[in-house]
Design a protein around this motif. Sequence first.
Motif, PDB file in Angstrom:
ATOM      1  N   UNK A   1       0.858  -1.173   0.000  1.00 55.26           N
ATOM      2  CA  UNK A   1       0.000   0.000   0.000  1.00 55.26           C
ATOM      3  C   UNK A   1       0.892   1.220   0.000  1.00 55.26           C
ATOM      4  N   UNK A   2       1.493   1.464  -1.153  1.00 55.34           N
ATOM      5  CA  UNK A   2       2.499   2.518  -1.215  1.00 55.34           C
ATOM      6  C   UNK A   2       1.919   3.869  -0.871  1.00 55.34           C
ATOM      7  N   UNK A   3       2.649   4.573  -0.068  1.00 57.23           N
ATOM      8  CA  UNK A   3       2.306   5.956   0.186  1.00 57.23           C
ATOM      9  C   UNK A   3       3.598   6.746   0.065  1.00 57.23           C
ATOM     10  N   UNK A   4       3.549   7.787  -0.721  1.00 63.38           N
ATOM     11  CA  UNK A   4       4.776   8.529  -0.958  1.00 63.38           C
ATOM     12  C   UNK A   4       5.203   9.334   0.260  1.00 63.38           C
ATOM     13  N   UNK A   5       4.241   9.590   1.148  1.00 61.62           N
ATOM     14  CA  UNK A   5       4.560  10.466   2.277  1.00 61.62           C
ATOM     15  C   UNK A   5       5.636   9.843   3.173  1.00 61.62           C
TER      16      UNK A   5
ATOM     17  N   UNK B   1      13.157   9.236 -10.645  1.00 60.85           N
ATOM     18  CA  UNK B   1      13.274  10.687 -10.521  1.00 60.85           C
ATOM     19  C   UNK B   1      12.913  11.144  -9.102  1.00 60.85           C
ATOM     20  N   UNK B   2      11.836  10.561  -8.595  1.00 59.20           N
ATOM     21  CA  UNK B   2      11.412  10.881  -7.229  1.00 59.20           C
ATOM     22  C   UNK B   2      12.532  10.573  -6.238  1.00 59.20           C
ATOM     23  N   UNK B   3      13.138   9.379  -6.397  1.00 62.09           N
ATOM     24  CA  UNK B   3      14.232   8.974  -5.516  1.00 62.09           C
ATOM     25  C   UNK B   3      15.385   9.952  -5.566  1.00 62.09           C
ATOM     26  N   UNK B   4      15.664  10.450  -6.763  1.00 65.82           N
ATOM     27  CA  UNK B   4      16.755  11.422  -6.902  1.00 65.82           C
ATOM     28  C   UNK B   4      16.431  12.707  -6.150  1.00 65.82           C
TER      29      UNK B   4
END
Length: 279
Positions: free
Chosen positions: A185-189, A224-227
């Motif tokens: 249940x991925x949550x980017x927060x 990209x997010x990880x970067x």
Amino acid sequence: AKAAGRHTFRFYSEAQTRQADARLALEAALRRGLEKEEFLLYYQPQVDLRTASLEGVEALVRWSLPGGELVPPARFIPLAEETGLILPLGEWVLRQACRQMQQWVARGLPIRRVAVNLSSRQFRQADLLQRINAILAETGLAPRYLELEITESLLMDNSAQVDAKLEALEAMGIRLAIDDFGTGYSSLSYLKRFPLHTLKLDRSFIRDIADDPVSSNIVASIIELGQHLDMDILAEGVETDQQRGILLQNGCRTCQGYLFSHPLPAEELEARWLRAAAG
Ligand code: C2E
Ligand code: CA
Ligand code: CA
Ligand code: CA
């Protein structure tokens, strides 16, 4: 109809009994295996995509039965989790991985980290930090060489205890990786909230990147997010040169997969990956 019903019932009942027997037998065998130290670790290279050099390894447990059969973790980890046997097993894995890594470090071999899977049940142990500290002290391994792989579900617990433990591990200098990213249940927060160093992109995304534009777009976005978040991205399950090319193009630095190597016993890892660059 009644007879058939009864027959069906008996059939299920016998099947269930057989299943329960098999479980009990497996559990007993698992306990014996722990006592007799029938487990061993394989190590899978984590490779820098640009230079093809070794970054680190992931330790993966195997059960070596007296008859010689090597049992993969999928066949015993779930039961070990259910029964709580994952606690002594996981502790053995951590100690063994740290011991091996310290030996490689002491010999000056070119390897920067060992990643160890930590089950949620292990993580929730009240004395987790003391246990890890004791293992590091006993083996002499500096914490920066150790990366712990945890899963998304653990972060979703959303408790102050999870926060505190992760902060404490990071303060000790241990690296933290989030495993199988994208499957739960991925949550980017939580990527922002927790002190995570590595994001392991799940194999299911990598499998489709060459053929499916949606998958490759997702992968590109996550990289990209990880970067932006200053996290290392590690692609799991890289099997083809085409996948490697796409990942490289999208700025992924590290990956793990059969294209580079299957998990290997320690001696084989040394022979194939740790010798050439040594000295
Ligand atoms: P995982 O943590 O996601 O580990 C990666 C799995 O993917 C390994 O399977 C590895 O052999 C496999 N793999 C690596 N590259 C490729 C590839 O290119 N293609 C494909 N198809 N597979 C690849 P393995 O060793 O059978 O382990 C399975 C799972 O068992 C692990 O998944 C992990 O969840 C669990 N596990 C293994 N060792 C431990 C352990 O010491 N403790 C705990 N708690 N779980 C463990
Ligand atoms: Ca893992
Ligand atoms: Ca994984
Ligand atoms: Ca924080």
